[in-house]
Design a protein around this motif. Structure first.
Motif: not given
Length: 327
Positions: A140-146
């Motif tokens: 899983x990758x989580x970006x700056x926008x959650x």
């Protein structure tokens, strides 16, 4: 992504339930309103709930696990249920919530992937990548926008690249090749004989297993043993697994449009193999993403589930199904 909020404690030291349901085993914990673990237990792994008879199988296994902490029919503020094969709100998450409601009484139920629990436990609120490798693999990758972006988690037939299943299968195939007089590993063939008696024994036992995937994955321990004694085929199998996991991490980071200096955390039982897996994983990560950094997870899936249980607002709502309220 929202993490633990202090005002959640105002409701007192209520109990919450965290369930980390993987393919091989299920871990469970009861936590109080301050995040203190009151009791832990473990039980069998969970079937894919969307499979034929999956709901009944999950219910039976989950009841066995909850019994270890006396949580059947318990009243809890929040029940967090992470299970393999569930990645976003769907009919499967609804089915999992329905199963949980037959076993516990919860004001709020959260259903998500066991990989999501691992992510929150590993990195908390920050963007990054978490590689969870056990019998299966979820990245899983989580970006700056959650928002969460998943790579793999596709099961043994279509994915689980670099997983315990993949390592065990590669080891078994190499052993069988050697037994057939081909270019397999004699060391792995000997370990197969120790485990199953013969090649025919391996075929019979694995195909008759209640969970062939878990049985195959269990041979990864033999592959680690052979590699620790210098068997080249076994070392190569672990190296291939590390490379696959690193490539999956970089692919997830690209999906999430992360900046070059992102953090990658690793979690899951397969990394107990130590340098056999960690070294090729980190080396490939440095080659593909030299400005990234890699480290072990800060905490495990139970810790992540506790953070989610104690948060008054949804954590990673895009990949979780939240129902009920504790407000």
């Amino acid at each position: 992504m929202t993490v633990f909020a202090a005002d959640r404690q105002a409701r007192g030291r209520e109990r919450s339930l965290v369930i980390d349901g993987g393919k091989t085993k299920t871990a469970v914990a009861l936590v109080d309103g301050a995040g203190t673990i009151l009791a832990t237990g473990a039980g069998p792994g969970l079937a894919m709930i969307g499979e034929p008879d999956g709901r009944a199988a999950v219910a039976a296994s989950l009841r066995e696990t909850l019994t270890t902490v006396g949580a059947v029919d318990a009243e809890v503020a929040t029940a967090v249920f992470g299970l393999n094969g569930v990645h976003a709100p769907s009919a499967d998450t609804d089915a999992a919530a329905d199963v949980l409601r037959t076993l516990v009484r919860a004001d709020r139920i959260v259903v998500t992937s066991d990989g999501v629990l691992s992510y929150v436990g590993a990195l908390g609120a920050q963007p990054g990548v978490v590689v969870t490798a056990g019998t299966g693999v979820v990245i899983l990758a989580v970006d700056a926008r959650d928002e969460a972006h998943r790579v793999d988690g596709s099961g043994p037939l279509l994915g689980d690249r670099g997983s315990g299943y993949a390592v065990g299968l590669a080891g078994l195939r190499s052993a069988m090749r050697a037994l057939d007089g081909l270019d397999g590993s004699p060391a792995l063939a000997e370990l197969l004989r120790r485990e199953y008696g013969s090649g025919d024994g391996a075929v019979r036992i694995i195909h008759a297993s209640a969970s062939p995937t878990r049985t195959v994955a269990s041979f990864s321990r033999a592959v680690a043993e052979a590699a620790s004694h210098g068997d080249r085929a076994a070392v190569a199998i672990w190296s291939d697994a590390g490379v696959e996991l690193a490539r999956g991490a970089v692919a997830a980071a690209r999906r999430a449009s992360l900046a070059e200096e992102y953090v990658v955390a690793w979690a899951g039982g397969l990394f107990a193999a130590g340098d056999l897996l960690v070294r090729p994983f980190v080396d490939e990560l440095r080659r593909l993403a030299p400005r990234s950094s890699a480290a072990p997870a800060r905490g495990g899936a139970i810790a992540g589930g506790a953070i989610m249980a104690l948060s008054p607002q949804p954590v990673m709502g895009g990949v979780c199904s939240w129902s009920g309220s504790v407000e």
